[in-house]
Design an enzyme around this catalytic site. Structure first.
Site, PDB file in Angstrom:
ATOM      1  N   ASP A  96       0.840  -1.109   0.032  1.00  0.00           N
ATOM      2  CA  ASP A  96       0.093  -0.120  -0.133  1.00  0.00           C
ATOM      3  C   ASP A  96       0.880   1.109   0.083  1.00  0.00           C
ATOM      4  OD1 ASP A  96      -2.223   2.053   0.704  1.00  0.00           O
ATOM      5  OD2 ASP A  96      -3.214   0.241   1.376  1.00  0.00           O
TER       6      ASP A  96
ATOM      7  N   ALA B  92      -8.070  -2.944   0.854  1.00  0.00           N
ATOM      8  CA  ALA B  92      -7.126  -4.270   1.233  1.00  0.00           C
ATOM      9  C   ALA B  92      -6.103  -4.165   0.239  1.00  0.00           C
ATOM     10  CB  ALA B  92      -8.141  -5.377   1.755  1.00  0.00           C
ATOM     11  N   LYS B  93      -6.281  -3.943  -0.919  1.00  0.00           N
ATOM     12  CA  LYS B  93      -5.288  -4.288  -1.696  1.00  0.00           C
ATOM     13  C   LYS B  93      -4.813  -5.880  -1.860  1.00  0.00           C
ATOM     14  CE  LYS B  93      -4.076   0.610  -1.982  1.00  0.00           C
ATOM     15  NZ  LYS B  93      -4.781   1.133  -0.677  1.00  0.00           N
ATOM     16  N   ARG B  94      -5.707  -6.714  -1.824  1.00  0.00           N
ATOM     17  CA  ARG B  94      -5.495  -8.302  -1.874  1.00  0.00           C
ATOM     18  C   ARG B  94      -5.449  -8.828  -3.145  1.00  0.00           C
ATOM     19  NH1 ARG B  94      -5.185  -6.664   3.055  1.00  0.00           N
ATOM     20  NH2 ARG B  94      -6.070  -7.693   4.736  1.00  0.00           N
TER      21      ARG B  94
END
Lengths: 273, 273
Positions: A96, B92-94
Site C-alpha cells: 500500500d 485491502a489491496k488483496r
C-alpha cells in the site's frame, strides 16, 4: 534471521523445504473439531511432526483472515510454537502507500514477529520499503507467480530495447531497494522456462518457490535451474504435506510426506551445491 | 449495490465523497481512550456526523490489521453501523492465486458484507475473478495509484506498438473480466496528467480517487477531467476529515470538513454532469 543463518539451517537439515500452513477449517480431521481451537491444534501437531525436516513455515494469511478475529488468534498462537531457528513467512501479498505499508509491517513484524512478508510490487518503491527497515526482516516480492494469471501482466514485454519482461524489471528495480540479505523473490515452480532469466538478473537472492505438487511444478527441475552457492531456494509444499491424511494419523502422514521431499532435497543438495 | 443505486445516491446527496476510515489508535481524541472499543466509538460518531454528506466509506484494512484480533472486531462493528444505502469499500489491496483469492472474497463479502474490495492486479485474471462471482459485489482494481512508487512499474511503457503504459494495459485487460457494473479502478488525484488516457480506455467505469488533500491532488481538476455521465467518480478524503479536530468536537469538525467538500462537489456536479 540472516541469510547465513538460513543457509546454515539448510546445511544442517539437508533440506530447503518450506511447509505451507494453509489450514482450512473444512479440511481438518474430525477428531480435532471439538477442541477449543482446532486450527491451532492442527498446526501445532503438524509443526511438531515436521520441524526437523523443513527450514521454513509459511501460513497463507487468507486462510486465517477468512475465519474472522478467531483466525488471527489461531495464527498468533501458531507462530509461538514454531521453533525460533525456523524461518517464518507471512504469505500476505500486501502492499500500500508508504504510511499504510508501515502498518502492515507492524502487524507482521512486531505484533507477530514473522521473519518475512510476501509483498506485491505494483505500487512500487514506497509500498515496499517500509518492510525493509529492520535488519533480519525480509521482503519476499512477487516476481513470476505460479498461477495462470502470471501471463496477464508479469509476462508483458517492455519497450526498453531489450525485450525484457515486466517481471525482469521488477527483479531489477527492487534490487535498488535492498540487498539479497533482505530481499527474496517469489518464482513459481511452474515457470521453469524462465528461471534462468531470473537467475541472470537475481543471482544471489533466495527464491521462494510455490507450485511444486498440486500445481504441477517439478522439484528436480526447479532445483537444477535455480540453485545457487547458498542453495538460494525455499521450495514450498502445502496441501501434499498437511493434508496427506485426514484421519487420526494426519501428523504422522504429514511427516512421511515431508520426509520424502527432504530426502529428494538431500540428494539434490549433494549433487548441485 | 448496483451502479444505478450508487448514481442515484450521488444525485440525492449531491456528493461523490468517500470518507476513508483510516482510524489510527494513536490519533484518537483523549476522551475516547477509556471506552471499551475506542476505534469503533470514533468510527461510529464520525459515521453518524457525516452519513448524509458522503456516498461511500472506505476503511483501509491495514489500520485494523495492525491492531491484531481486536482490530477485526472493531471493523466488523463499524460495518454494522454504516447505513445500508452507503457504498462500502474494504481497502485491502488483496490478490492471490485463485483458490486463495476466494478466501479473501469470503472474508470481505460474506463475513463482513462489504460492497467492494480493492485488489492488486499483478497476479492477473485468476487472482481477480474470485471477487466477481456475486452481482452487486465489486472489484476496485489498482490502476494508477497516487503515490510516488506509481512511477516504478505502472508507468513503464510496453512493447506493443502503441507506447501504452502498463496501467493502460491493466485497464484494458481487466475489462475482459467484468463490466463497469462490477469493476472500478483506483486512479490517484495526483495523476491528473493521465486521467484523460484513463477515460479513453475506461469511459464508463467508476474511478476511486485517493490523493486529494494530504497528498496534494485537486478535487476540481480531477473532476473536470474524470467525470462521466453517471459522475463516475468516488473521491476519497481521509485525514482531512476524520482528524479535523482531536478534541471533544471531533465529530462536529469532521462534519464541517465533509460539508465543505460536499458543497464543492455539488457545484461541480451542477456544472459538469
Amino acid at each position: 534471521m540472516t541469510r547465513e543463518q538460513l543457509f546454515e539451517q539448510i546445511l544442517n537439515k539437508k533440506s530447503y523445504l518450506c511447509i505451507g500452513l494453509d489450514t482450512d477449517p473444512l479440511k481438518l480431521p474430525q477428531h480435532l473439531l471439538d477442541l477449543e481451537d482446532p486450527v491451532f491444534e492442527f498446526n501445532r501437531q503438524i509443526i511438531e511432526a515436521t520441524a526437523d525436516l523443513c527450514v521454513a513455515y509459511k501460513p497463507n494469511i487468507a486462510f486465517y483472515e477468512a475465519q474472522g478475529p478467531q483466525g488471527w488468534v489461531s495464527l498468533q498462537k501458531t507462530l509461538q510454537v514454531i521453533p525460533k531457528e525456523i524461518f517464518t513467512i507471512a504469505d500476505a501479498k500486501r502492499g500500500d502507500i508508504g504510511n499504510t505499508s508501515e502498518l502492515y509491517a507492524r502487524a507482521f513484524f512486531e505484533n507477530m514477529d514473522f521473519d518475512s512478508v510476501t509483498v506485491a510490487p505494483y505500487m512500487g518503491a514506497d509500498s515496499v520499503k517500509p518492510f525493509l527497515t529492520q535488519a533480519g526482516k525480509w521482503v519476499i516480492l512477487l516476481a513470476l507467480t505460479s498461477n495462470a494469471g502470471s501471463q496477464d501482466f508479469q509476462m508483458l514485454r517492455l519497450e526498453d530495447g531489450n525485450e525484457e519482461y515486466l517481471f525482469e524489471q521488477v527483479l531489477r528495480t527492487s534490487q535498488e531497494w535492498a540487498t539479497a540479505d533482505q530481499l527474496m523473490f517469489v518464482v513459481g515452480a511452474t515457470q521453469s522456462d524462465y528461471v534462468q532469466r531470473v537467475r541472470q538478473v537475481a543471482p544471489d537472492n533466495f527464491l521462494l518457490v510455490p507450485g511444486v505438487g498440486a500445481q504441477g511444478g517439478s522439484l528436480e527441475e526447479i532445483s537444477r535451474l535455480g540453485m545457487n552457492r547458498q542453495c538460494g531456494l525455499l521450495v514450498n509444499s502445502s496441501r501434499a504435506i498437511i493434508y496427506a491424511s485426514s484421519g487420526y494419523d494426519f501428523a504422522e502422514r504429514a511427516r512421511e510426506a515431508a520426509f520424502a521431499v527432504q530426502r529428494e532435497m538431500e540428494k539434490l543438495l549433494e549433487e548441485l551445491l
